[in-house]
Design a protein around this motif. Structure first.
Motif, PDB file in Angstrom:
ATOM      1  N   THR A 254       7.833  -9.119 -15.361  1.00  0.00           N
ATOM      2  CA  THR A 254       8.638  -9.670 -14.829  1.00  0.00           C
ATOM      3  C   THR A 254       9.819  -8.616 -15.081  1.00  0.00           C
ATOM      4  N   LEU A 255      11.082  -8.941 -14.830  1.00  0.00           N
ATOM      5  CA  LEU A 255      12.044  -7.818 -14.954  1.00  0.00           C
ATOM      6  C   LEU A 255      11.835  -6.948 -16.525  1.00  0.00           C
ATOM      7  N   GLY A 256      11.872  -7.748 -17.607  1.00  0.00           N
ATOM      8  CA  GLY A 256      11.383  -7.319 -18.723  1.00  0.00           C
ATOM      9  C   GLY A 256      10.642  -6.307 -19.482  1.00  0.00           C
ATOM     10  N   ASP A 257       9.573  -5.634 -18.003  1.00  0.00           N
ATOM     11  CA  ASP A 257       8.088  -4.848 -18.397  1.00  0.00           C
ATOM     12  C   ASP A 257       8.648  -3.860 -18.351  1.00  0.00           C
ATOM     13  N   HIS A 258       8.339  -2.766 -18.416  1.00  0.00           N
ATOM     14  CA  HIS A 258       8.977  -1.814 -18.773  1.00  0.00           C
ATOM     15  C   HIS A 258       7.874  -0.634 -17.851  1.00  0.00           C
ATOM     16  N   SER A 259       6.261  -1.011 -17.365  1.00  0.00           N
ATOM     17  CA  SER A 259       5.483  -0.635 -16.619  1.00  0.00           C
ATOM     18  C   SER A 259       4.602  -0.791 -15.810  1.00  0.00           C
ATOM     19  N   VAL A 260       4.828  -1.283 -14.432  1.00  0.00           N
ATOM     20  CA  VAL A 260       5.023  -2.336 -13.241  1.00  0.00           C
ATOM     21  C   VAL A 260       3.984  -1.448 -12.198  1.00  0.00           C
ATOM     22  N   VAL A 261       2.929  -2.237 -11.835  1.00  0.00           N
ATOM     23  CA  VAL A 261       2.459  -1.645 -10.562  1.00  0.00           C
ATOM     24  C   VAL A 261       2.881  -2.578  -9.354  1.00  0.00           C
ATOM     25  N   VAL A 262       3.327  -1.987  -8.233  1.00  0.00           N
ATOM     26  CA  VAL A 262       4.038  -2.603  -6.665  1.00  0.00           C
ATOM     27  C   VAL A 262       2.229  -2.624  -5.584  1.00  0.00           C
ATOM     28  N   LEU A 263       1.484  -3.893  -5.725  1.00  0.00           N
ATOM     29  CA  LEU A 263       0.200  -3.603  -4.848  1.00  0.00           C
ATOM     30  C   LEU A 263       0.010  -4.345  -3.694  1.00  0.00           C
ATOM     31  N   ALA A 264      -0.827  -3.798  -2.905  1.00  0.00           N
ATOM     32  CA  ALA A 264      -0.140  -4.865  -1.553  1.00  0.00           C
ATOM     33  C   ALA A 264      -1.702  -4.158  -0.953  1.00  0.00           C
ATOM     34  N   ALA A 265      -2.222  -5.378  -0.090  1.00  0.00           N
ATOM     35  CA  ALA A 265      -2.685  -5.239   1.604  1.00  0.00           C
ATOM     36  C   ALA A 265      -2.770  -5.927   2.927  1.00  0.00           C
ATOM     37  N   ALA A 266      -2.386  -5.518   3.681  1.00  0.00           N
ATOM     38  CA  ALA A 266      -2.307  -5.658   4.993  1.00  0.00           C
ATOM     39  C   ALA A 266      -3.341  -5.555   5.491  1.00  0.00           C
ATOM     40  N   PHE A 267      -3.349  -6.303   7.124  1.00  0.00           N
ATOM     41  CA  PHE A 267      -4.214  -6.284   7.754  1.00  0.00           C
ATOM     42  C   PHE A 267      -3.050  -5.546   9.466  1.00  0.00           C
ATOM     43  N   LEU A 268      -3.564  -4.420   9.853  1.00  0.00           N
ATOM     44  CA  LEU A 268      -3.086  -3.693  10.793  1.00  0.00           C
ATOM     45  C   LEU A 268      -4.097  -3.158  11.890  1.00  0.00           C
ATOM     46  N   GLY A 269      -4.027  -3.911  12.877  1.00  0.00           N
ATOM     47  CA  GLY A 269      -5.275  -4.156  14.007  1.00  0.00           C
ATOM     48  C   GLY A 269      -6.421  -4.851  12.751  1.00  0.00           C
ATOM     49  N   SER A 270      -7.611  -3.988  13.634  1.00  0.00           N
ATOM     50  CA  SER A 270      -8.284  -4.469  13.156  1.00  0.00           C
ATOM     51  C   SER A 270      -9.236  -3.957  10.899  1.00  0.00           C
ATOM     52  N   ALA A 271      -8.223  -2.831  11.045  1.00  0.00           N
ATOM     53  CA  ALA A 271      -8.741  -1.961   9.707  1.00  0.00           C
ATOM     54  C   ALA A 271      -7.678  -3.536   8.538  1.00  0.00           C
ATOM     55  N   ARG A 272      -7.572  -3.404   7.101  1.00  0.00           N
ATOM     56  CA  ARG A 272      -7.623  -4.206   6.187  1.00  0.00           C
ATOM     57  C   ARG A 272      -6.788  -2.901   5.194  1.00  0.00           C
ATOM     58  N   LEU A 273      -5.525  -2.609   4.878  1.00  0.00           N
ATOM     59  CA  LEU A 273      -5.456  -0.928   4.314  1.00  0.00           C
ATOM     60  C   LEU A 273      -4.755  -1.289   3.201  1.00  0.00           C
ATOM     61  N   ILE A 274      -5.407  -0.891   2.171  1.00  0.00           N
ATOM     62  CA  ILE A 274      -4.502  -1.328   0.831  1.00  0.00           C
ATOM     63  C   ILE A 274      -3.584   0.049  -0.003  1.00  0.00           C
ATOM     64  N   ASP A 275      -3.361  -0.085  -1.250  1.00  0.00           N
ATOM     65  CA  ASP A 275      -2.584   0.487  -1.459  1.00  0.00           C
ATOM     66  C   ASP A 275      -1.275   0.114  -3.143  1.00  0.00           C
ATOM     67  N   ASN A 276      -1.069   0.936  -3.301  1.00  0.00           N
ATOM     68  CA  ASN A 276       0.206   0.486  -4.774  1.00  0.00           C
ATOM     69  C   ASN A 276       0.558   1.618  -5.000  1.00  0.00           C
ATOM     70  N   LEU A 277       2.060   1.298  -5.855  1.00  0.00           N
ATOM     71  CA  LEU A 277       2.613   2.364  -5.823  1.00  0.00           C
ATOM     72  C   LEU A 277       3.362   2.050  -7.753  1.00  0.00           C
ATOM     73  N   GLN A 278       2.949   2.759  -8.890  1.00  0.00           N
ATOM     74  CA  GLN A 278       3.320   2.466  -9.782  1.00  0.00           C
ATOM     75  C   GLN A 278       4.917   3.061  -9.973  1.00  0.00           C
TER      76      GLN A 278
END
Length: 286
Positions: A254-278
């Motif tokens: 929620t917007l009230g949280d102090h520390s969060v992580v943005v997480l993603a997975a997405a396909f690009l061609g045949s590759a499934r890539l994951i990443d995150n940002l704290q």
């Protein structure tokens, strides 16, 4: 560097190192190593550990058998990289060594809550396979410290909870994601990208930075994620998931949280890539 293929050989070398007063550092991998993996080895060595790495393509964590079949096996090249980095011991078992009674008869370690959703939702059974093989490896290596890359943020959360819940005497040390100069998180799966796709790939991390900026600005989270998913598609990706979670327990943020992580997975061609940002907000003084 010594390479062994059986649990009995592994335990003999670890026992000898421990009898010489060394702490045991452990870096589990599935091979096809890159600089991100090597940074984990370097972190273990910096802690003055007798450093053990494992290479095992674990079939239990693949829900797609074609994905398992095409996963790169590059043991000779991996051995060279580990030796050059200063790794002390490589454990490279085969499937029969790890699952002598067959996979169907294998006891399974299930870690609830943090394994649900995200990659756990997209890949049913994946984290049961991860937690099972890591628990077996911990019992085989008996490390004092184990090092995991933060690129797999949910995996680190699963392993931490497993270790805490089952009272395993292992310190879990997360290591920051290693990135290419253009921001792309290093991954064994980047090898699936062709030249055109590789040029587009940094768009995943760019999207995460935009969501992080929205969060810091107090923008509505649902709107931010919806707009980011649209931009990700425009950048050539097929989004799997795009979420903001609380860093501490992976609960919905929620917007009230102090520390969060943005997480993603997405396909690009045949590759499934994951990443995150704290993302950590600066708290104003009272």
């Amino acid at each position: 560097m010594i390479t062994v293929h059986t649990i009995s050989e592994l335990r003999e070398h670890v026992r000898n190192a421990r009898s010489n007063g060394r702490r045991i550092g452990f870096v589990p991998t599935m091979g096809n190593l890159h600089e991100g993996h090597i940074s984990l080895i370097e972190r273990s060595l910096a802690e003055d550990c007798f450093t053990v790495s494992s290479i095992f393509v674990n079939p239990l964590q693949f829900n797609d058998q074609s994905d398992l079949a095409r996963y790169p096996r590059t043991l000779p090249a991996d051995q060279e990289k580990l030796a050059a980095a200063g790794c002390d011991l490589l454990f490279a078992p085969d499937v029969n060594e790890m699952y002598p009674n067959g996979q169907d008869a294998q006891s399974i370690v299930h870690v609830p809550v943090v394994s649900e959703g995200l990659c756990g939702g997209s890949r049913p059974g994946h984290f049961d396979g991860v937690s099972t093989v890591v628990s077996k490896l911990f019992n085989q290596v008996l490390p004092d410290i184990a090092f995991f890359g933060e690129k797999d943020f949910q995996q680190v959360a699963v392993i931490r909870k497993m270790v805490n819940d089952l009272c395993m005497p292992v310190e879990i040390v997360p290591v920051a994601t290693k990135r290419a100069d253009d921001g792309l998180a290093l991954s064994s799966r980047n090898g699936y990208l062709n030249a055109d796709e590789r040029a587009l790939a940094p768009g995943l991390y760019l999207t995460l930075t935009e969501i992080a900026a929205d969060f810091k600005a107090g923008k509505d989270l649902a709107v931010s994620l919806k707009e980011a998913a649209e931009r990700l598609q425009q950048r050539g990706f097929r989004p799997d998931y795009l979420e903001i979670r609380r860093s501490s327990d992976l609960a919905t943020a929620t917007l009230g949280d102090h520390s969060v992580v943005v997480l993603a997975a997405a396909f690009l061609g045949s590759a499934r890539l994951i990443d995150n940002l704290q993302v950590t907000l600066n708290q104003a003084n009272d």
